[in-house]
Structure formats: structure tokens, C-alpha cells
Design a protein around this motif. Structure first.
Motif, PDB file in Angstrom:
ATOM      1  N   GLN A 170      11.362  13.514  -1.887  1.00 35.56           N
ATOM      2  CA  GLN A 170      10.250  12.508  -1.953  1.00 35.56           C
ATOM      3  C   GLN A 170      10.973  11.334  -2.019  1.00 35.56           C
ATOM      4  O   GLN A 170      10.817  10.175  -1.310  1.00 35.56           O
ATOM      5  N   ASN A 181       0.398  10.119   2.033  1.00 32.87           N
ATOM      6  CA  ASN A 181       0.262  10.230   0.733  1.00 32.87           C
ATOM      7  C   ASN A 181      -0.941  10.454   0.125  1.00 32.87           C
ATOM      8  O   ASN A 181      -1.528   9.940  -0.980  1.00 32.87           O
ATOM      9  N   LYS A 186       2.652  12.855  -3.096  1.00 35.83           N
ATOM     10  CA  LYS A 186       3.880  12.578  -3.173  1.00 35.83           C
ATOM     11  C   LYS A 186       4.320  12.044  -4.538  1.00 35.83           C
ATOM     12  O   LYS A 186       5.360  12.318  -5.187  1.00 35.83           O
TER      13      LYS A 186
END
Length: 334
Positions: A170, A181, A186
Motif C-alpha cells: 500500500q 480508497n 488502504k
């Protein structure tokens, strides 16, 4: 919330961690935010010094506490609902309040377009990214526990290693930036290795919190801090390329959680840690604006805004907790 029946060492570090989080947000992660200090200032140095410790430690403590009361078989829905009330309701109501006040208040940083307010419920929004990310972390952990994938040291180590790999993917953008996202998933990948460190240190303390392991953590912490210092003054390409800050955060959290220390002020502060996280943004913004208008020094702004953020958060909690709807919606309490 009383601390008599709690681990005073854990509460001490929870208090320290939340204070470091507040101080970090007063300074700002970049020269364009917070106090807007230069990248070569002492305040930027302090921010970078504790950046690999404050949030990882805060998350690791959350994992440690979770392991005291993990999800039970047959109660997954109840567990998820409880965490949604605790985390998602404040994300919605505190986040909305912060967005509107920031939009209406002159002199605040990074104002959003009022027509885009809907985005704060779907994507990470300022410091409130933490709430949906932690919620997803709890859900993933609950499924792992119910599947008996973290009930031995070996299984835990494998899961923690995988979580480190996902975190690395990530932050190094192996996971494409083009992937939205949504609900801060994330960010959840970033939190998980630290959370699992906390889970393991409590669940397998006989294996992971021995004196020999503490010595290993300490050595790793010292090496990590040294590398961090070198990188700050003479940036090293491999330091950022390998994202050593993840390992430093995991090792430093493991060391701090495994040692025993009791500082009464921080154990007292820890009982307000969640509310301080939720509301300190109001105090840091107000403090910076007020003290800047009074033409006070950077040191006065830093200390004043930090104190204001902490005190204001405690006052807000004490006010909101008196009325059941605000206690539920803004504090996530029963």
C-alpha cells in the motif's frame, strides 16, 4: 471511564500515544499544514522523530485491548454492530461537524467544498480516516479469529508477516493509486501489522514478551531510530524505498508495550484518549488561529494549541456524555 482494573502500563502508553498524536497534528505533516513550519525547523524534526511511533503504538494498544475481549463464536453480527456504533457513528457526526466548522471558520487550512461533503462518508477524510480503517481492521481480525488463523504463535506470525506485506504494498503504491480508497481500506492495510503486533503481545505474552524478546525489540528500536536520524539529516534512498518506518513502528510498539511503566498523568489522560482523538482537531485549529493572531512565538503556538486541543476535547466529552443522543452519536458510547 476508570483505570483501576486496567493495565496501568498500557494506559500510560495510551496516554503518551494520544498526546504525541495531538502534538503531531498541531505541527502538521507538511509545511503547508498545521503550524506551517519549515521542513528544517525543530518542530518538523520532532514530528519526524515520533512519526514512526505515535500512530503505530496507538494502534498496537488497540490490538492488545481487543485480545482481552475478542469476537466470540455466534456473536459476529453483535461484534460488528458494536464496533460500527463505536467508530462509524462518530465518523459521521463528528466528521460532519468538523467539515462544516472548518468551512465556515476563517483562517483554517484545507477547506473543502461544501458540495463535496458527501465524500467524507465514503473516502478518508482528514484525521477521521482512522475510524473506518480501524473498523475494517476489527472486521478482518474477527474473521481471522473465528477461522482460528491466529490461535497459535506460528499462525499469528504468518498473518502478521502477510499484513506487513500488504502494508508495504500500500505505502509503496504497488496497489495502484487508481483504485479508489473506498472506506479507507488502504489505510486499514497500513494499520493491520501494528494491530496484530498488539494482539500477539497479549495473546502470546509467554513467547513474545520475555526478557530476551524485549532485548531484541530494544536493539531493533535503537537501530531504527539511528537510521531515522541519518535519513532526516542525510536522506537515504533505500530507507524510503524499503519503507523501514513500518518495521520501526512494529518493533518500537512491541518494545513499549512489553515493558512496564506507570505514569499517573498519562493513565489519567488515557481515559479520554478516544474523545481527544475525535475532537482535538477543533482545538488544534482554534489554538493555531488564536495564538497566531496574537503574534505569539512558534513555541507558544505549539504548547498553547496542544493544551487547548486536549482540554477542549475533555470538556466536549463531559458535555456530550450528559445527553443520551449525543453520547451515542458523537462518542459512540452506550
Amino acid at each position: 471511564m476508570k483505570t483501576q482494573n486496567k493495565d496501568l502500563s498500557i494506559e500510560t502508553f495510551r496516554g503518551i500515544a494520544i498526546l504525541l498524536v495531538v502534538m503531531g497534528h498541531v505541527i502538521g505533516s507538511k509545511s503547508t499544514g498545521g503550524m506551517q513550519v519549515d521542513d528544517d525547523s525543530i518542530y518538523r524534526y520532532l514530528y519526524c522523530l515520533f512519526d514512526n511511533i505515535k500512530m503505530p503504538l496507538f494502534i498496537a494498544i488497540a490490538g492488545w485491548v481487543y485480545s482481552l475481549h475478542p469476537v466470540e463464536k455466534g456473536k459476529l453480527s453483535e461484534f460488528i454492530l458494536k464496533k460500527a456504533k463505536r467508530l462509524i457513528l462518530p465518523m459521521i457526526f463528528v466528521g460532519t461537524t468538523y467539515f462544516i466548522l472548518q468551512y465556515l471558520t476563517p483562517g483554517t487550512n484545507n477547506k473543502g467544498d461544501i458540495t463535496s461533503i458527501w465524500k467524507i462518508y465514503i473516502y478518508p477524510y482528514t484525521l477521521y480516516w482512522f475510524l473506518p480503517a480501524l473498523f475494517l481492521t476489527f472486521i478482518v481480525t474477527s474473521f481471522l479469529d473465528l477461522s482460528n488463523l491466529m490461535n497459535t504463535v506460528k499462525k499469528w506470525a504468518i498473518i502478521t508477516f502477510i499484513s506487513w506485506g500488504l502494508c508495504f504494498s500500500q505505502v509503496s503504491h504497488i496497489i495502484p493509486d487508481s483504485i479508489p480508497n473506498l472506506f479507507a481500506f488502504k489505510n486499514a492495510l497500513y494499520l493491520m501489522p501494528f494491530f496484530f503486533v498488539g494482539v500477539g503481545l497479549n495473546r502470546f505474552k509467554d513467547n513474545l514478551a520475555t526478557q530476551s524478546m524485549k532485548n531484541i525489540y530494544l536493539i531493533g528500536l535503537i537501530i531504527g531510530v539511528i537510521l531515522q536520524q541519518i535519513d532526516f539529516f542525510t536522506p537515504m534512498e533505500y530507507y524510503n524505498k524499503l519503507h523501514l518506518n513500518i518495521l520501526i513502528g512494529m518493533i518500537s510498539s512491541a518494545y513499549l508495550i512489553s515493558i512496564k511503566i506507570n505514569i499517573p498523568f498519562f493513565t489519567w489522560l488515557a481515559q479520554y484518549a478516544y474523545s481527544i482523538y475525535l475532537f482535538h482537531g477543533f482545538g488544534t485549529s482554534a489554538g493555531r488561529i488564536i495564538f497566531r493572531k496574537l503574534h505569539m512565538s512558534d513555541l507558544s503556538v505549539f504548547i498553547g494549541a496542544t493544551i487547548m486541543a486536549v482540554v477542549l476535547s475533555i470538556i466536549i466529552e463531559k458535555a456530550l456524555i450528559k445527553w443520551r443522543p449525543t453520547k451515542i452519536l458523537f462518542l459512540g458510547k452506550k
